[in-house]
Motif scaffolding. Sequence first.
Motif, PDB file in Angstrom:
ATOM      1  N   ARG A 166     -28.522  26.593  -1.980  1.00 55.59           N
ATOM      2  CA  ARG A 166     -29.156  25.360  -2.473  1.00 55.59           C
ATOM      3  C   ARG A 166     -29.281  24.335  -1.337  1.00 55.59           C
ATOM      4  O   ARG A 166     -30.298  23.665  -1.196  1.00 55.59           O
ATOM      5  CB  ARG A 166     -28.341  24.806  -3.635  1.00 55.59           C
ATOM      6  N   HIS A 167     -28.233  24.238  -0.507  1.00 61.09           N
ATOM      7  CA  HIS A 167     -28.249  23.314   0.630  1.00 61.09           C
ATOM      8  C   HIS A 167     -29.347  23.686   1.623  1.00 61.09           C
ATOM      9  O   HIS A 167     -30.095  22.826   2.094  1.00 61.09           O
ATOM     10  CB  HIS A 167     -26.877  23.318   1.301  1.00 61.09           C
TER      11      HIS A 167
ATOM     12  N   GLU B 138     -27.485  34.343  -0.079  1.00 60.05           N
ATOM     13  CA  GLU B 138     -26.349  33.421  -0.071  1.00 60.05           C
ATOM     14  C   GLU B 138     -25.011  34.140  -0.031  1.00 60.05           C
ATOM     15  O   GLU B 138     -23.981  33.512   0.129  1.00 60.05           O
ATOM     16  CB  GLU B 138     -26.399  32.469  -1.266  1.00 60.05           C
ATOM     17  N   ASN B 139     -25.013  35.472  -0.173  1.00 58.84           N
ATOM     18  CA  ASN B 139     -23.759  36.240  -0.164  1.00 58.84           C
ATOM     19  C   ASN B 139     -22.721  35.640  -1.101  1.00 58.84           C
ATOM     20  O   ASN B 139     -21.568  35.460  -0.746  1.00 58.84           O
ATOM     21  CB  ASN B 139     -23.189  36.363   1.248  1.00 58.84           C
ATOM     22  N   GLY B 140     -23.158  35.290  -2.315  1.00 58.83           N
ATOM     23  CA  GLY B 140     -22.243  34.759  -3.309  1.00 58.83           C
ATOM     24  C   GLY B 140     -22.027  33.259  -3.229  1.00 58.83           C
ATOM     25  O   GLY B 140     -21.318  32.692  -4.037  1.00 58.83           O
ATOM     26  N   ASP B 141     -22.602  32.592  -2.246  1.00 61.46           N
ATOM     27  CA  ASP B 141     -22.420  31.148  -2.080  1.00 61.46           C
ATOM     28  C   ASP B 141     -23.691  30.423  -2.497  1.00 61.46           C
ATOM     29  O   ASP B 141     -24.558  30.135  -1.681  1.00 61.46           O
ATOM     30  CB  ASP B 141     -22.051  30.831  -0.628  1.00 61.46           C
ATOM     31  N   SER B 142     -23.801  30.128  -3.782  1.00 61.63           N
ATOM     32  CA  SER B 142     -25.016  29.481  -4.286  1.00 61.63           C
ATOM     33  C   SER B 142     -25.157  28.052  -3.773  1.00 61.63           C
ATOM     34  O   SER B 142     -26.261  27.544  -3.629  1.00 61.63           O
ATOM     35  CB  SER B 142     -25.052  29.507  -5.814  1.00 61.63           C
TER      36      SER B 142
ATOM     37  N   GLY C 142     -35.286  22.671   3.709  1.00 57.63           N
ATOM     38  CA  GLY C 142     -36.588  23.223   4.063  1.00 57.63           C
ATOM     39  C   GLY C 142     -36.590  24.690   4.418  1.00 57.63           C
ATOM     40  O   GLY C 142     -37.617  25.228   4.830  1.00 57.63           O
ATOM     41  N   PHE C 143     -35.468  25.371   4.280  1.00 58.35           N
ATOM     42  CA  PHE C 143     -35.389  26.800   4.577  1.00 58.35           C
ATOM     43  C   PHE C 143     -35.921  27.583   3.380  1.00 58.35           C
ATOM     44  O   PHE C 143     -35.164  28.155   2.600  1.00 58.35           O
ATOM     45  CB  PHE C 143     -33.947  27.209   4.896  1.00 58.35           C
ATOM     46  N   ILE C 144     -37.244  27.549   3.226  1.00 59.68           N
ATOM     47  CA  ILE C 144     -37.893  28.201   2.094  1.00 59.68           C
ATOM     48  C   ILE C 144     -38.781  29.338   2.592  1.00 59.68           C
ATOM     49  O   ILE C 144     -39.192  29.344   3.750  1.00 59.68           O
ATOM     50  CB  ILE C 144     -38.723  27.203   1.258  1.00 59.68           C
ATOM     51  N   LYS C 145     -39.053  30.272   1.707  1.00 61.93           N
ATOM     52  CA  LYS C 145     -39.906  31.408   2.057  1.00 61.93           C
ATOM     53  C   LYS C 145     -41.261  30.897   2.545  1.00 61.93           C
ATOM     54  O   LYS C 145     -41.868  30.027   1.931  1.00 61.93           O
ATOM     55  CB  LYS C 145     -40.088  32.305   0.836  1.00 61.93           C
ATOM     56  N   GLY C 146     -41.699  31.414   3.683  1.00 62.27           N
ATOM     57  CA  GLY C 146     -42.979  31.028   4.265  1.00 62.27           C
ATOM     58  C   GLY C 146     -42.904  29.912   5.288  1.00 62.27           C
ATOM     59  O   GLY C 146     -43.877  29.624   5.971  1.00 62.27           O
ATOM     60  N   ALA C 147     -41.733  29.267   5.429  1.00 62.90           N
ATOM     61  CA  ALA C 147     -41.585  28.178   6.400  1.00 62.90           C
ATOM     62  C   ALA C 147     -41.485  28.744   7.819  1.00 62.90           C
ATOM     63  O   ALA C 147     -40.821  29.738   8.069  1.00 62.90           O
ATOM     64  CB  ALA C 147     -40.349  27.349   6.087  1.00 62.90           C
TER      65      ALA C 147
ATOM     66  N   ASN D 192     -35.076  18.930  13.726  1.00 65.45           N
ATOM     67  CA  ASN D 192     -34.109  19.882  14.260  1.00 65.45           C
ATOM     68  C   ASN D 192     -32.871  19.912  13.373  1.00 65.45           C
ATOM     69  O   ASN D 192     -32.421  18.870  12.901  1.00 65.45           O
ATOM     70  CB  ASN D 192     -33.705  19.500  15.686  1.00 65.45           C
ATOM     71  N   VAL D 193     -32.351  21.105  13.174  1.00 59.74           N
ATOM     72  CA  VAL D 193     -31.147  21.290  12.359  1.00 59.74           C
ATOM     73  C   VAL D 193     -30.278  22.357  13.009  1.00 59.74           C
ATOM     74  O   VAL D 193     -30.790  23.315  13.575  1.00 59.74           O
ATOM     75  CB  VAL D 193     -31.519  21.655  10.905  1.00 59.74           C
ATOM     76  N   CYS D 194     -28.965  22.154  12.957  1.00 62.39           N
ATOM     77  CA  CYS D 194     -28.023  23.133  13.509  1.00 62.39           C
ATOM     78  C   CYS D 194     -27.381  23.919  12.375  1.00 62.39           C
ATOM     79  O   CYS D 194     -27.033  23.350  11.344  1.00 62.39           O
ATOM     80  CB  CYS D 194     -26.927  22.427  14.310  1.00 62.39           C
ATOM     81  N   LEU D 195     -27.252  25.214  12.588  1.00 60.57           N
ATOM     82  CA  LEU D 195     -26.580  26.095  11.639  1.00 60.57           C
ATOM     83  C   LEU D 195     -25.513  26.893  12.359  1.00 60.57           C
ATOM     84  O   LEU D 195     -25.692  27.283  13.515  1.00 60.57           O
ATOM     85  CB  LEU D 195     -27.560  27.084  11.011  1.00 60.57           C
ATOM     86  N   ARG D 196     -24.410  27.144  11.660  1.00 56.04           N
ATOM     87  CA  ARG D 196     -23.395  28.032  12.198  1.00 56.04           C
ATOM     88  C   ARG D 196     -23.903  29.462  12.119  1.00 56.04           C
ATOM     89  O   ARG D 196     -24.796  29.786  11.337  1.00 56.04           O
ATOM     90  CB  ARG D 196     -22.096  27.895  11.401  1.00 56.04           C
TER      91      ARG D 196
END
Length: 77
Positions: free
Chosen positions: A29-30, A21-25, A35-40, A62-66
Amino acid sequence: MSKKLIELKPGDEGIICSLSENGDSDLKRHLLGMGFIKGAKIKLEKVAPLGDPFEFKIKGYNVCLRKEEAENILIED
């Protein structure tokens, strides 16, 4: 061997191995809530014409990320 999520090319898949998270908890959490969990399993569907954002398929949707969000996620082939 792990690599950053942004290193995928459209159509490539991987398995999430860690989130930083580079300091952004709140961001971490978001992402976990989406669904961005280990093993997905995750697949890069497409990249916007200017290179940002990225569209991924995870957990059947489907999800978009910057770019700055996606570079904090490590995957394995």
